[in-house]
Structure formats: structure tokens, C-alpha cells
Scaffold this motif. Structure first.
Motif, PDB file in Angstrom:
ATOM      1  N   GLU A   1     -15.181  31.605  -6.151  1.00  0.00           N
ATOM      2  CA  GLU A   1     -14.892  32.535  -5.365  1.00  0.00           C
ATOM      3  C   GLU A   1     -14.851  32.170  -3.984  1.00  0.00           C
ATOM      4  OE1 GLU A   1     -16.144  35.969  -7.166  1.00  0.00           O
ATOM      5  OE2 GLU A   1     -14.621  36.111  -8.608  1.00  0.00           O
ATOM      6  N   ILE A   2     -14.312  33.083  -3.125  1.00  0.00           N
ATOM      7  CA  ILE A   2     -14.512  32.641  -1.641  1.00  0.00           C
ATOM      8  C   ILE A   2     -15.244  33.821  -1.028  1.00  0.00           C
ATOM      9  CG2 ILE A   2     -13.091  32.540   0.474  1.00  0.00           C
ATOM     10  CD1 ILE A   2     -10.970  31.156  -0.814  1.00  0.00           C
ATOM     11  N   ALA A   3     -16.680  33.711  -0.438  1.00  0.00           N
ATOM     12  CA  ALA A   3     -17.315  34.518   0.114  1.00  0.00           C
ATOM     13  C   ALA A   3     -16.901  34.738   1.671  1.00  0.00           C
ATOM     14  CB  ALA A   3     -18.719  34.288  -0.192  1.00  0.00           C
ATOM     15  N   GLU A   4     -16.671  33.894   2.353  1.00  0.00           N
ATOM     16  CA  GLU A   4     -16.602  33.831   3.767  1.00  0.00           C
ATOM     17  C   GLU A   4     -15.261  33.203   4.264  1.00  0.00           C
ATOM     18  OE1 GLU A   4     -19.480  33.778   7.686  1.00  0.00           O
ATOM     19  OE2 GLU A   4     -20.021  33.649   5.685  1.00  0.00           O
ATOM     20  N   ALA A   5     -14.474  33.577   5.192  1.00  0.00           N
ATOM     21  CA  ALA A   5     -13.559  32.724   5.927  1.00  0.00           C
ATOM     22  C   ALA A   5     -13.716  32.795   7.511  1.00  0.00           C
ATOM     23  CB  ALA A   5     -12.302  33.568   5.571  1.00  0.00           C
ATOM     24  N   CYS A   6     -13.537  31.758   7.935  1.00  0.00           N
ATOM     25  CA  CYS A   6     -13.710  31.727   9.508  1.00  0.00           C
ATOM     26  C   CYS A   6     -12.485  31.178  10.085  1.00  0.00           C
ATOM     27  CB  CYS A   6     -14.925  30.739  10.078  1.00  0.00           C
ATOM     28  SG  CYS A   6     -16.519  31.132   9.038  1.00  0.00           S
ATOM     29  N   PHE A   7     -11.925  31.699  11.043  1.00  0.00           N
ATOM     30  CA  PHE A   7     -10.586  31.342  11.569  1.00  0.00           C
ATOM     31  C   PHE A   7     -10.985  30.784  13.177  1.00  0.00           C
ATOM     32  CE2 PHE A   7      -9.431  34.006   8.323  1.00  0.00           C
ATOM     33  CZ  PHE A   7      -8.172  33.221   7.572  1.00  0.00           C
ATOM     34  N   ASP A   8     -10.442  29.606  13.490  1.00  0.00           N
ATOM     35  CA  ASP A   8     -10.628  29.141  14.863  1.00  0.00           C
ATOM     36  C   ASP A   8      -9.477  28.448  15.330  1.00  0.00           C
ATOM     37  OD1 ASP A   8     -12.022  29.023  17.221  1.00  0.00           O
ATOM     38  OD2 ASP A   8     -13.808  27.998  16.553  1.00  0.00           O
ATOM     39  N   VAL A   9      -9.490  28.095  16.588  1.00  0.00           N
ATOM     40  CA  VAL A   9      -8.473  26.915  17.044  1.00  0.00           C
ATOM     41  C   VAL A   9      -9.510  25.718  17.712  1.00  0.00           C
ATOM     42  CG1 VAL A   9      -6.387  28.477  17.144  1.00  0.00           C
ATOM     43  CG2 VAL A   9      -7.854  28.174  19.289  1.00  0.00           C
ATOM     44  N   SER A  10      -8.577  24.761  17.943  1.00  0.00           N
ATOM     45  CA  SER A  10      -9.157  23.708  18.972  1.00  0.00           C
ATOM     46  C   SER A  10      -7.941  23.141  19.819  1.00  0.00           C
ATOM     47  CB  SER A  10      -9.939  22.544  18.342  1.00  0.00           C
ATOM     48  OG  SER A  10      -9.003  21.974  17.356  1.00  0.00           O
ATOM     49  N   LEU A  11      -8.291  23.080  21.104  1.00  0.00           N
ATOM     50  CA  LEU A  11      -7.348  22.205  21.834  1.00  0.00           C
ATOM     51  C   LEU A  11      -7.675  20.927  22.124  1.00  0.00           C
ATOM     52  CD1 LEU A  11      -7.199  25.601  22.596  1.00  0.00           C
ATOM     53  CD2 LEU A  11      -5.922  24.841  24.296  1.00  0.00           C
ATOM     54  N   LEU A  12      -6.689  20.081  22.629  1.00  0.00           N
ATOM     55  CA  LEU A  12      -7.258  18.864  23.067  1.00  0.00           C
ATOM     56  C   LEU A  12      -7.748  18.569  24.343  1.00  0.00           C
ATOM     57  CD1 LEU A  12      -3.695  16.785  21.832  1.00  0.00           C
ATOM     58  CD2 LEU A  12      -6.021  16.971  20.780  1.00  0.00           C
ATOM     59  N   GLY A  13      -8.615  17.786  24.718  1.00  0.00           N
ATOM     60  CA  GLY A  13      -9.355  17.768  25.812  1.00  0.00           C
ATOM     61  C   GLY A  13     -10.177  18.969  26.311  1.00  0.00           C
ATOM     62  N   ASN A  14     -10.735  18.973  27.429  1.00  0.00           N
ATOM     63  CA  ASN A  14     -11.910  19.896  27.838  1.00  0.00           C
ATOM     64  C   ASN A  14     -11.109  21.133  28.339  1.00  0.00           C
ATOM     65  OD1 ASN A  14     -14.073  21.028  28.577  1.00  0.00           O
ATOM     66  ND2 ASN A  14     -14.253  20.063  30.662  1.00  0.00           N
ATOM     67  N   ARG A  15     -10.318  21.859  27.335  1.00  0.00           N
ATOM     68  CA  ARG A  15      -9.789  22.962  27.491  1.00  0.00           C
ATOM     69  C   ARG A  15      -9.921  24.277  26.395  1.00  0.00           C
ATOM     70  NH1 ARG A  15      -3.646  22.215  27.342  1.00  0.00           N
ATOM     71  NH2 ARG A  15      -4.297  20.900  25.400  1.00  0.00           N
ATOM     72  N   ARG A  16      -9.635  24.956  26.468  1.00  0.00           N
ATOM     73  CA  ARG A  16      -9.817  26.606  25.602  1.00  0.00           C
ATOM     74  C   ARG A  16      -8.815  27.382  25.806  1.00  0.00           C
ATOM     75  NH1 ARG A  16     -12.706  30.902  27.157  1.00  0.00           N
ATOM     76  NH2 ARG A  16     -13.959  30.460  28.899  1.00  0.00           N
ATOM     77  N   PHE A  17      -8.442  27.953  24.664  1.00  0.00           N
ATOM     78  CA  PHE A  17      -7.799  29.328  24.989  1.00  0.00           C
ATOM     79  C   PHE A  17      -9.067  30.559  25.352  1.00  0.00           C
ATOM     80  CE2 PHE A  17      -4.605  28.008  21.788  1.00  0.00           C
ATOM     81  CZ  PHE A  17      -3.573  27.941  22.542  1.00  0.00           C
TER      82      PHE A  17
END
Length: 208
Positions: free
Chosen positions: A179-195
Motif C-alpha cells: 500500500e502507498i503511505a505517502e506521495a510527493c509531487f514535484d517538478v524539475s527544469l533543465l539548467g539553473n532554473r526553477r518554477f
């Protein structure tokens, strides 16, 4: 427990339950947009012991609506969104901006994921990114996560409800008795950047 206990699911149509963030499960009433989730309202009790908890420790998480008047991002118009401030682009579950603790009985989880940078209109500037879903299985140590699903996408503006999905969907289901106890959602971008902000749609679940 490792990723061998999980199978990627790349479409929301295979899930059987849905949690909409804008509905207060205790009252059945709609939450207003821009509701801030904190220690006082991050525990979502759906009855029968089924309690979902947003991890707000050190995180800024706010309820929004996909629309040109609120968050103009590539979800369906009117979608309830969890929007979190994104402090960095470190690809690690401990840095994930949206962490969701799940009760026993969850066999699968997924969501549409996107992001934006404050001040940059997604109607004119689209940015490619990688959506990430980290999972921790029941019985695993708090620090033991698997990365069962990554999917590339490009952000953009809101869509009509009859449009094909544009934000990437990341999902997975557990094998056997896991069973699944925890979910983590995220994103990554290329290079030295972020949303500056990361957003997910309603939470799609498989329950035993």
C-alpha cells in the motif's frame, strides 16, 4: 521496499476515486480560492478512518482554481489546484514541494502536475519541465522513497473541459499487498532554473 513494488500508471482513467481539494470533506462545502493550508486545516477527514494529510511543515500551500482570473495554467478550466511555492529544483523527495500522507488502503495514486514562474504569462511563454512522483510504501521507513514516475511536459494556459489533457499525469499503483503511505509531487527544469510555483490537480486514487 523499492520501485519493483510499484507500476507506473500514465493515465487518470485507470483510477477509481478522486479527491477534489476545493471541497471540505467534513462539511461538503466548497473552500474559497486562495485558502491557505496550514496545521489547522491540512487534515482532510473523509470518514471511516480515511484521513489524508497535507504536509505543510516549512511549505506554503494554497488552494487555487485553474482560470485566467486565478492560475492561468494548463489544467482544465475550473480545476481545483494545490499550488506550492517552489524553493529549489533539487530532485529529492525531501525537497518535494507537495507531500501527501495517505491512510491504509491506498493502492494507487496520481495527479496532473504543472508549474509556473510568477510574472511570466503562460499564454505567451511555455516552459518544458519534468513532472516527478515519489512514493513511500506502507511499512517503509520515513526516509525510504521510490521515484516510480517521471514525465515530461510543457506548461501553458487553461483548457476547456473537453480538451485533451495538457499537464502531464504522473501516477503509480502498488503490487501485491503493498500500500502507498505517502506521495510527493514535484517538478524539475533543465539548467539553473526553477518554477516559482508548482501545482497539482485533484488527487486520483485506487483504494482496496
Amino acid at each position: 521496499m523499492t520501485v519493483k513494488n510499484l507500476v507506473q500508471v500514465d493515465t487518470h482513467t485507470l483510477f477509481t476515486h478522486i479527491i477534489s481539494w476545493n471541497i471540505n470533506p467534513e462539511t461538503g462545502q466548497l473552500r474559497p480560492p486562495r485558502t491557505v493550508f496550514n496545521a489547522g486545516n491540512s487534515r482532510l477527514d473523509f470518514g471511516d478512518g480515511f484521513v489524508v494529510r497535507l504536509d505543510t511543515s516549512g511549505r506554503q500551500i494554497t488552494l487555487h482554481e485553474a482560470s485566467r482570473n486565478d492560475v492561468d495554467l494548463n489544467f482544465w478550466t475550473g480545476d481545483a489546484l494545490l499550488v506550492a511555492v517552489n524553493p529549489d529544483d533539487v530532485p529529492d523527495p525531501s525537497h518535494a514541494v507537495i507531500r501527501i500522507h495517505l491512510p491504509p488502503g491506498v493502492r494507487g495514486v496520481g495527479a496532473f502536475v504543472s508549474g509556473y514562474t510568477q510574472g511570466i504569462p503562460t499564454r505567451t511563454v511555455q516552459t518544458p519541465f519534468i513532472a516527478q512522483l515519489w512514493l513511500r510504501l506502507g511499512g517503509a521507513p520515513q526516509s525510504e522513497f521510490s521515484l516510480p514516475m517521471v514525465k515530461s511536459g510543457i506548461n501553458g494556459s487553461v483548457l476547456s473541459t473537453r480538451s485533451p489533457p495538457a499537464a502531464p499525469f504522473v501516477g503509480a499503483r502498488a503490487l501485491g499487498q503493498a500500500e502507498i503511505a505517502e506521495a510527493c509531487f514535484d517538478v524539475s527544469l533543465l539548467g539553473n532554473r526553477r518554477f516559482s510555483h508548482v501545482a497539482i490537480s485533484d488527487l486520483w486514487l485506487l483504494r482496496s
